[in-house]
Design a protein around this motif. Structure first.
Motif, PDB file in Angstrom:
ATOM      1  N   ALA A 111      -4.443   0.580 -13.955  1.00 17.57           N
ATOM      2  CA  ALA A 111      -5.443   1.537 -14.147  1.00 17.57           C
ATOM      3  C   ALA A 111      -4.798   2.497 -15.238  1.00 17.57           C
ATOM      4  O   ALA A 111      -5.547   3.215 -16.103  1.00 17.57           O
ATOM      5  CB  ALA A 111      -5.667   2.521 -12.977  1.00 17.57           C
ATOM      6  N   GLU A 112      -3.550   2.640 -15.406  1.00 17.08           N
ATOM      7  CA  GLU A 112      -2.911   3.438 -16.593  1.00 17.08           C
ATOM      8  C   GLU A 112      -3.082   2.688 -17.654  1.00 17.08           C
ATOM      9  O   GLU A 112      -3.370   3.395 -18.869  1.00 17.08           O
ATOM     10  CB  GLU A 112      -1.548   3.631 -16.091  1.00 17.08           C
ATOM     11  N   ALA A 113      -3.018   1.558 -17.905  1.00 17.74           N
ATOM     12  CA  ALA A 113      -3.568   0.920 -19.138  1.00 17.74           C
ATOM     13  C   ALA A 113      -4.850   0.846 -19.713  1.00 17.74           C
ATOM     14  O   ALA A 113      -4.798   0.975 -20.691  1.00 17.74           O
ATOM     15  CB  ALA A 113      -2.871  -0.645 -18.850  1.00 17.74           C
ATOM     16  N   GLU A 114      -5.750   1.163 -18.598  1.00 20.44           N
ATOM     17  CA  GLU A 114      -7.249   1.225 -18.911  1.00 20.44           C
ATOM     18  C   GLU A 114      -7.489   2.683 -19.694  1.00 20.44           C
ATOM     19  O   GLU A 114      -8.399   2.721 -20.275  1.00 20.44           O
ATOM     20  CB  GLU A 114      -8.020   1.072 -17.804  1.00 20.44           C
ATOM     21  N   HIS A 115      -6.785   3.647 -19.194  1.00 11.62           N
ATOM     22  CA  HIS A 115      -6.814   5.000 -19.700  1.00 11.62           C
ATOM     23  C   HIS A 115      -6.325   5.202 -21.038  1.00 11.62           C
ATOM     24  O   HIS A 115      -6.698   6.201 -21.705  1.00 11.62           O
ATOM     25  CB  HIS A 115      -6.164   5.886 -18.920  1.00 11.62           C
TER      26      HIS A 115
ATOM     27  N   HIS B 282      -7.716   6.757  -7.923  1.00  9.71           N
ATOM     28  CA  HIS B 282      -7.567   5.262  -8.159  1.00  9.71           C
ATOM     29  C   HIS B 282      -8.655   4.623  -7.366  1.00  9.71           C
ATOM     30  O   HIS B 282      -8.828   3.202  -7.330  1.00  9.71           O
ATOM     31  CB  HIS B 282      -6.311   4.602  -8.305  1.00  9.71           C
ATOM     32  N   GLU B 283      -9.246   5.108  -5.982  1.00 13.29           N
ATOM     33  CA  GLU B 283      -9.876   4.662  -5.035  1.00 13.29           C
ATOM     34  C   GLU B 283      -9.101   3.380  -4.359  1.00 13.29           C
ATOM     35  O   GLU B 283      -9.980   2.288  -4.022  1.00 13.29           O
ATOM     36  CB  GLU B 283     -11.264   4.273  -5.586  1.00 13.29           C
ATOM     37  N   SER B 284      -7.738   3.444  -4.456  1.00 17.79           N
ATOM     38  CA  SER B 284      -7.246   2.211  -3.635  1.00 17.79           C
ATOM     39  C   SER B 284      -5.961   2.697  -3.298  1.00 17.79           C
ATOM     40  O   SER B 284      -5.162   3.419  -4.133  1.00 17.79           O
ATOM     41  CB  SER B 284      -6.935   1.094  -4.768  1.00 17.79           C
ATOM     42  N   LEU B 285      -5.415   2.258  -2.441  1.00 18.42           N
ATOM     43  CA  LEU B 285      -3.932   2.571  -1.598  1.00 18.42           C
ATOM     44  C   LEU B 285      -3.031   1.438  -2.176  1.00 18.42           C
ATOM     45  O   LEU B 285      -1.824   1.271  -2.189  1.00 18.42           O
ATOM     46  CB  LEU B 285      -3.635   2.661  -0.526  1.00 18.42           C
ATOM     47  N   ASP B 286      -3.518   0.247  -2.839  1.00 16.22           N
ATOM     48  CA  ASP B 286      -2.708  -1.003  -3.450  1.00 16.22           C
ATOM     49  C   ASP B 286      -1.790  -0.467  -4.653  1.00 16.22           C
ATOM     50  O   ASP B 286      -2.496  -0.058  -5.695  1.00 16.22           O
ATOM     51  CB  ASP B 286      -3.694  -2.031  -3.596  1.00 16.22           C
ATOM     52  N   THR B 287      -0.740  -0.493  -4.465  1.00 15.86           N
ATOM     53  CA  THR B 287       0.577   0.109  -5.566  1.00 15.86           C
ATOM     54  C   THR B 287       0.251  -1.066  -6.776  1.00 15.86           C
ATOM     55  O   THR B 287       0.720  -0.412  -8.050  1.00 15.86           O
ATOM     56  CB  THR B 287       1.501   0.114  -4.935  1.00 15.86           C
ATOM     57  N   ASP B 288      -0.287  -2.138  -6.687  1.00 12.17           N
ATOM     58  CA  ASP B 288      -0.134  -2.992  -7.790  1.00 12.17           C
ATOM     59  C   ASP B 288      -1.347  -2.727  -8.890  1.00 12.17           C
ATOM     60  O   ASP B 288      -1.224  -2.969  -9.920  1.00 12.17           O
ATOM     61  CB  ASP B 288      -0.531  -4.585  -7.309  1.00 12.17           C
ATOM     62  N   THR B 289      -2.332  -2.068  -8.244  1.00 11.71           N
ATOM     63  CA  THR B 289      -3.584  -1.480  -9.311  1.00 11.71           C
ATOM     64  C   THR B 289      -3.143  -0.288 -10.062  1.00 11.71           C
ATOM     65  O   THR B 289      -4.022   0.218 -10.638  1.00 11.71           O
ATOM     66  CB  THR B 289      -4.915  -1.146  -8.274  1.00 11.71           C
ATOM     67  N   TYR B 290      -2.177   0.448  -9.742  1.00 11.72           N
ATOM     68  CA  TYR B 290      -1.744   1.707 -10.422  1.00 11.72           C
ATOM     69  C   TYR B 290      -1.500   1.459 -11.944  1.00 11.72           C
ATOM     70  O   TYR B 290      -1.715   2.070 -12.817  1.00 11.72           O
ATOM     71  CB  TYR B 290      -0.796   2.536  -9.723  1.00 11.72           C
ATOM     72  N   GLY B 291      -0.710   0.493 -12.173  1.00 10.41           N
ATOM     73  CA  GLY B 291      -0.291   0.165 -13.452  1.00 10.41           C
ATOM     74  C   GLY B 291      -1.309  -0.414 -14.224  1.00 10.41           C
ATOM     75  O   GLY B 291      -1.563  -0.033 -15.476  1.00 10.41           O
TER      76      GLY B 291
ATOM     77  N   ASP C 167       0.809  -1.213  -0.009  1.00  8.78           N
ATOM     78  CA  ASP C 167       0.075  -0.004   0.065  1.00  8.78           C
ATOM     79  C   ASP C 167       0.727   1.480  -0.085  1.00  8.78           C
ATOM     80  O   ASP C 167       2.016   1.347   0.491  1.00  8.78           O
ATOM     81  CB  ASP C 167      -0.867   0.092   1.171  1.00  8.78           C
ATOM     82  N   ALA C 168       0.356   2.333  -0.650  1.00  3.16           N
ATOM     83  CA  ALA C 168       1.360   3.642  -0.799  1.00  3.16           C
ATOM     84  C   ALA C 168       1.504   4.013   0.649  1.00  3.16           C
ATOM     85  O   ALA C 168       2.667   4.702   0.638  1.00  3.16           O
ATOM     86  CB  ALA C 168       0.324   4.562  -1.754  1.00  3.16           C
ATOM     87  N   PHE C 169       0.515   4.110   1.343  1.00  3.56           N
ATOM     88  CA  PHE C 169       0.805   4.724   2.803  1.00  3.56           C
ATOM     89  C   PHE C 169       1.971   4.217   3.554  1.00  3.56           C
ATOM     90  O   PHE C 169       2.701   4.807   4.136  1.00  3.56           O
ATOM     91  CB  PHE C 169      -0.350   4.682   3.553  1.00  3.56           C
ATOM     92  N   GLY C 170       1.963   2.873   3.512  1.00  2.91           N
ATOM     93  CA  GLY C 170       3.019   1.907   4.265  1.00  2.91           C
ATOM     94  C   GLY C 170       4.167   2.287   3.569  1.00  2.91           C
ATOM     95  O   GLY C 170       5.361   2.375   4.268  1.00  2.91           O
ATOM     96  N   ILE C 171       4.303   2.338   2.284  1.00  2.00           N
ATOM     97  CA  ILE C 171       5.541   2.629   1.573  1.00  2.00           C
ATOM     98  C   ILE C 171       6.249   4.099   1.903  1.00  2.00           C
ATOM     99  O   ILE C 171       7.444   4.417   2.311  1.00  2.00           O
ATOM    100  CB  ILE C 171       5.475   2.761   0.182  1.00  2.00           C
ATOM    101  N   LEU C 172       5.415   5.016   2.092  1.00  2.00           N
ATOM    102  CA  LEU C 172       5.787   6.533   2.490  1.00  2.00           C
ATOM    103  C   LEU C 172       6.005   6.523   3.995  1.00  2.00           C
ATOM    104  O   LEU C 172       7.138   7.149   4.251  1.00  2.00           O
ATOM    105  CB  LEU C 172       4.247   7.460   2.436  1.00  2.00           C
ATOM    106  N   VAL C 173       5.494   5.929   4.779  1.00  2.00           N
ATOM    107  CA  VAL C 173       6.191   5.821   6.233  1.00  2.00           C
ATOM    108  C   VAL C 173       7.421   5.068   6.175  1.00  2.00           C
ATOM    109  O   VAL C 173       8.327   5.473   6.710  1.00  2.00           O
ATOM    110  CB  VAL C 173       5.097   5.008   7.153  1.00  2.00           C
ATOM    111  N   SER C 174       7.694   3.979   5.404  1.00  2.00           N
ATOM    112  CA  SER C 174       8.976   3.183   5.492  1.00  2.00           C
ATOM    113  C   SER C 174      10.125   4.054   4.925  1.00  2.00           C
ATOM    114  O   SER C 174      11.146   4.203   5.138  1.00  2.00           O
ATOM    115  CB  SER C 174       8.617   2.007   4.481  1.00  2.00           C
ATOM    116  N   VAL C 175       9.854   4.993   3.824  1.00  2.00           N
ATOM    117  CA  VAL C 175      10.443   5.981   3.292  1.00  2.00           C
ATOM    118  C   VAL C 175      11.066   6.967   4.449  1.00  2.00           C
ATOM    119  O   VAL C 175      12.088   7.255   4.485  1.00  2.00           O
ATOM    120  CB  VAL C 175       9.985   6.631   1.863  1.00  2.00           C
TER     121      VAL C 175
END
Length: 108
Positions: A103-107, A92-101, A28-36
């Motif tokens: 969603a870009e392909a759908e656009h 994207h209505e999700s914090l899961d980083t796997d869904t970001y790629g 999730d993006a928030f967990g990655i942010l805290v880890s950074v």
């Protein structure tokens, strides 16, 4: 009780390893942010610790001032990252980083 450079290096390395593990294992993006943010605090710990030791190149109290400035910069970066995470969540209505790629392909 006094600490030596080996304890400072061990603490800084442990904090860096915890942050790196968090970045690599989170989805999730928030967990990655805290880890950074944790990852960025490791050099601050090392800098403040090494300047507090007797052989430091800066004068007394100078290491703490520079470390405080580094913490302020880290906090500012974290706030900017939190704003980006909020925008990603809104888009994207999700914090899961796997869904970001996907969603870009759908656009396209």
């Amino acid at each position: 009780m006094s600490i030596g450079p080996d304890q400072v290096a061990l603490l800084s390395g442990a904090v860096f390893a915890i942050g790196a593990f968090g970045v690599l294992s989170r989805r999730d993006a928030f967990g990655i942010l805290v880890s950074v943010a944790i990852l960025l605090l490791a050099p601050v710990i090392a800098f403040a610790g090494f300047t507090a030791l007797d052989g430091g190149s800066l004068g007394p109290g100078q290491g703490e001032v520079v470390a405080l400035a580094a913490v302020v910069v880290c906090a500012a970066l974290t706030l900017v990252g939190a704003a980006l995470v909020a925008l990603l969540h809104r888009r994207h209505e999700s914090l899961d980083t796997d869904t970001y790629g996907d969603a870009e392909a759908e656009h396209r």
